[in-house]
Design a protein around this motif. Structure first.
Motif, PDB file in Angstrom:
ATOM      1  N   GLU A   7       1.031  -1.255   0.085  1.00  0.00           N
ATOM      2  CA  GLU A   7      -0.167   0.116  -0.125  1.00  0.00           C
ATOM      3  C   GLU A   7       0.903   1.076  -0.057  1.00  0.00           C
ATOM      4  OE1 GLU A   7      -3.386   0.368  -0.256  1.00  0.00           O
ATOM      5  OE2 GLU A   7      -3.287  -1.778  -0.567  1.00  0.00           O
ATOM      6  N   THR A  10      -0.138   7.391   1.138  1.00  0.00           N
ATOM      7  CA  THR A  10      -1.198   8.300   0.719  1.00  0.00           C
ATOM      8  C   THR A  10      -1.004   9.866   1.171  1.00  0.00           C
ATOM      9  OG1 THR A  10      -2.950   7.905   2.003  1.00  0.00           O
ATOM     10  CG2 THR A  10      -2.815   6.805  -0.100  1.00  0.00           C
ATOM     11  N   LYS A  47      -6.992   6.217  -6.024  1.00  0.00           N
ATOM     12  CA  LYS A  47      -6.660   6.586  -4.790  1.00  0.00           C
ATOM     13  C   LYS A  47      -7.470   7.807  -3.818  1.00  0.00           C
ATOM     14  CE  LYS A  47      -3.939   3.118  -4.581  1.00  0.00           C
ATOM     15  NZ  LYS A  47      -4.084   1.830  -3.736  1.00  0.00           N
ATOM     16  N   ASP A  50      -9.891   6.622  -1.361  1.00  0.00           N
ATOM     17  CA  ASP A  50      -9.109   6.254   0.182  1.00  0.00           C
ATOM     18  C   ASP A  50      -8.657   7.336   0.773  1.00  0.00           C
ATOM     19  OD1 ASP A  50      -9.611   3.459  -0.496  1.00  0.00           O
ATOM     20  OD2 ASP A  50      -7.660   3.211  -1.557  1.00  0.00           O
ATOM     21  N   ARG A  53     -11.235   9.193   2.622  1.00  0.00           N
ATOM     22  CA  ARG A  53     -11.676   8.318   3.853  1.00  0.00           C
ATOM     23  C   ARG A  53     -10.840   8.609   5.025  1.00  0.00           C
ATOM     24  NH1 ARG A  53     -13.452   3.762   0.466  1.00  0.00           N
ATOM     25  NH2 ARG A  53     -15.761   4.125   0.226  1.00  0.00           N
ATOM     26  N   GLN A  54      -9.528   8.767   4.698  1.00  0.00           N
ATOM     27  CA  GLN A  54      -8.536   8.970   5.763  1.00  0.00           C
ATOM     28  C   GLN A  54      -8.599  10.320   6.319  1.00  0.00           C
ATOM     29  OE1 GLN A  54      -5.032   7.702   3.773  1.00  0.00           O
ATOM     30  NE2 GLN A  54      -5.376   5.600   3.892  1.00  0.00           N
TER      31      GLN A  54
END
Length: 93
Positions: A7, A10, A47, A50, A53-54
């Motif tokens: 992963e 990000t 991405k 994601d 969301r983070q």
């Protein structure tokens, strides 16, 4: 030895998206964010969700509605005002 990461980090994408969202008082939609990632960054548009969301889990942004889809609008989260040093000092004395 080669260290493989399944992963990718990000963090840079989150910072870029947060800055881009901050430029729009009405927030940004998911398609806008994906297009921005595609055309203006080296990050994959896939991405974006994601990363949002983070950011939401870290209370940096809010999403309307909560479920993230193509109609979701992302806003910067309101930050509580920080007290000035003189106000804190007066409260102590």
């Amino acid at each position: 030895m080669l260290n493989l990461v399944c992963e990718p980090d990000t963090g840079p994408l989150r910072r870029i998206l947060r800055d881009f969202i901050s430029e729009a008082p009405d927030g940004r939609t998911i398609p806008e964010l994906k297009r921005y990632a595609l055309l203006e960054t080296v990050h994959q548009p896939g991405k974006v969700i994601d990363a949002i969301r983070q950011l939401r889990n870290a209370s940096a942004v809010t999403t309307e509605p909560r479920a993230i889809d193509t109609k979701t609008r992302v806003h910067l989260a309101a930050t509580p005002p920080t007290p000035s040093p003189s106000a804190e000092q007066g409260a102590l004395w």
